[in-house]
Design a protein around this motif. Sequence first.
Motif, PDB file in Angstrom:
ATOM      1  N   GLU A  41       0.837  -1.197   0.000  1.00 17.22           N
ATOM      2  CA  GLU A  41       0.000   0.000   0.000  1.00 17.22           C
ATOM      3  C   GLU A  41       0.874   1.249   0.000  1.00 17.22           C
ATOM      4  O   GLU A  41       1.944   1.282   0.625  1.00 17.22           O
ATOM      5  CB  GLU A  41      -0.927   0.018   1.223  1.00 17.22           C
ATOM      6  N   HIS A  85       0.713   5.456   0.701  1.00 15.20           N
ATOM      7  CA  HIS A  85      -0.080   6.501   1.367  1.00 15.20           C
ATOM      8  C   HIS A  85       0.662   7.832   1.313  1.00 15.20           C
ATOM      9  O   HIS A  85       1.896   7.861   1.402  1.00 15.20           O
ATOM     10  CB  HIS A  85      -0.337   6.156   2.846  1.00 15.20           C
ATOM     11  N   SER A 139      -2.456   3.598  -4.399  1.00 12.21           N
ATOM     12  CA  SER A 139      -2.838   4.369  -3.222  1.00 12.21           C
ATOM     13  C   SER A 139      -4.336   4.610  -3.290  1.00 12.21           C
ATOM     14  O   SER A 139      -4.847   5.123  -4.287  1.00 12.21           O
ATOM     15  CB  SER A 139      -2.096   5.713  -3.181  1.00 12.21           C
TER      16      SER A 139
END
Length: 627
Positions: free
Chosen positions: A44, A46, A134
Amino acid sequence: MMIATHDNQEYNTGYVCITSGSFGEGLDMKGSDLDIMQKSKYIEVHENMSSDYYDKTCFPISMEDTKPGFTYLMLKYTKDDDTLEMCVYVRGKLYFSNIKFKKCFSGRGFLIKDHGPCLSDKYDVFDICYCLHSKSWITSANRWITRSNNSWPSVEVKQSIIDHGFLCVPIGVKGSENEEVEWRLSFSVGEKLLIYTFNHTMLLCYAVFKIVLRDVINKDIQCKNLLCSYFLKTIMFWVSEELLPSVWTPETLVPCFLRCFRRLIYCVEYSVCPHYFIPENNLFENKIHGHERQLLLSNLNVLYSYDWRCIFFSPQIIRCKLSPNPNINVIAHSVSLDRIVNSRTLALFENFTTVGVQKTVIQLTSDYVRSVFACLCLHSNRIKRIHLRYMSFICHKMSQTIQLTTRNGNKYQYKQYNTCLSYLLRNIHSDTVSGWLMLASFFYRRQQYDISLDLTLYALSKCTLEKLYHGKYLSRILFEQMSLKTFQKKGIMSLLKIVNVTFCNFIPDSSIVPTELVIGADTNFFETHDIPAVVYAHFLRVLCHHHLNNIRQCRECLIDLQLTISEGYFIPKDFVAMSTGAKANSYNCLGVAWQLLGKSENARQAFHKAIQMWPEPMFNAAFKRLS
């Protein structure tokens, strides 16, 4: 719609498949490659890390000292040793290396070449981009949310794009000091959603714009590759945002096209093409300059002097398809059927998803369940039929993963038999012939040769001259049939089941492929079989008669097999990497048939012919058979 259905239903343990490029946008452009993005589920990205607890590998983005549109990915958390090895130290911190990330996928199967952030095959027909996602929107693109005031795109479309977030693709700024750890921000999904909002005139303008680039501008050797279709798409977005949607009508197609063309000339002249989402990112920066820019600008101005007539320099435009019968008007769904059957990109795409992507039984079962759920929940019959076609592809794969010989007892084996048979019966709806031949192959492996012979005979009876296959266009007879009300009422998916003949595809370790075609375990050999339907029908008949000791019938079927291959009957004639493999596999089948009859020299010649047509040791079984 077919591509959207695939992307919605496709399941992979580690990656989400996103079809991109022209094909993903719904434009099947002549000569286009197949662009597919594989989005990692395990990593992931961010912009703002709001938690100290993570269950996945996490990279916060850092755009300090980077060009607009690019970012660093600094490691925050991981428990995966492979991911850790793909990180490098820069200024005392660990950053994710785009080179190491892409390298871990290079050399897998047919992906052997670097092509920007993508990996490509030998023939440049596939572009696969492994990327990161994202879920949150990026701050540097916030101005886009409030910028447009002409109602395009709509608030709902904008929100959908924001909700998706953005992607990070593995490529940095060329020549940058930290190029290895820079990642480019990509809005591929958002751009695809914007294309989906285009009305017919906008889409036609965009398509013509791309055709002029591919067939006219890029044909000049000195201008080739100076412009890419992404620049044109960006210009289309800017012009679409500036104009009211009501302006885009069939009557204004020419003025709108010329407006886009003028904008392209302006961008080249002043070396500026702002990114649609992040305008600070000049796509033309350090791209086109000096003599090349002057030459390109001169060519664009010459083309523009022809006004809208410049499109006629494209062979695609001047070869518009007309009805072979002057007394019958071109029927829209007949032309659509013709284009779908003969779509090079769609043929590659379906082959890639049917055979090229290897999945476990659990993954296939999950795909199947989602397809069933979609069919039950959807109200549109047209979309249901597309899902049913996709479900047929899944059944095609699932039937080949079921092991028919086990040591778990007769009851379990009987259950496996019925399960495999049920999937094969669902698979007969994908086209008019190959599903029946896969069923015949199943009975052949079960040594039920008489049933297999009956099924192959039935399949061959359906291979009539008016049927379509990749490389054959609508005949006069079929065009006249399509004009009948009975056919006009049927959708494209229904017509494909009636008139389309596709390959027989066998995945590696297939449980229903004839054992005579199996080479054996070899880590350096990718054993798949894409065999033209008529070729496989005659080959299977040779095998059945051989086992039944019907010598005369066996030889007659072998002659039919030879004639089918030499005459190219239902064998694609145009070049596609997949078609080339199918032709080579036809000769492999002929070679195996000759071996069964004890004709070693004939078999050797057939295998040499297969190698001559497809010199790929990793994929062509002829190399193994001659070694």
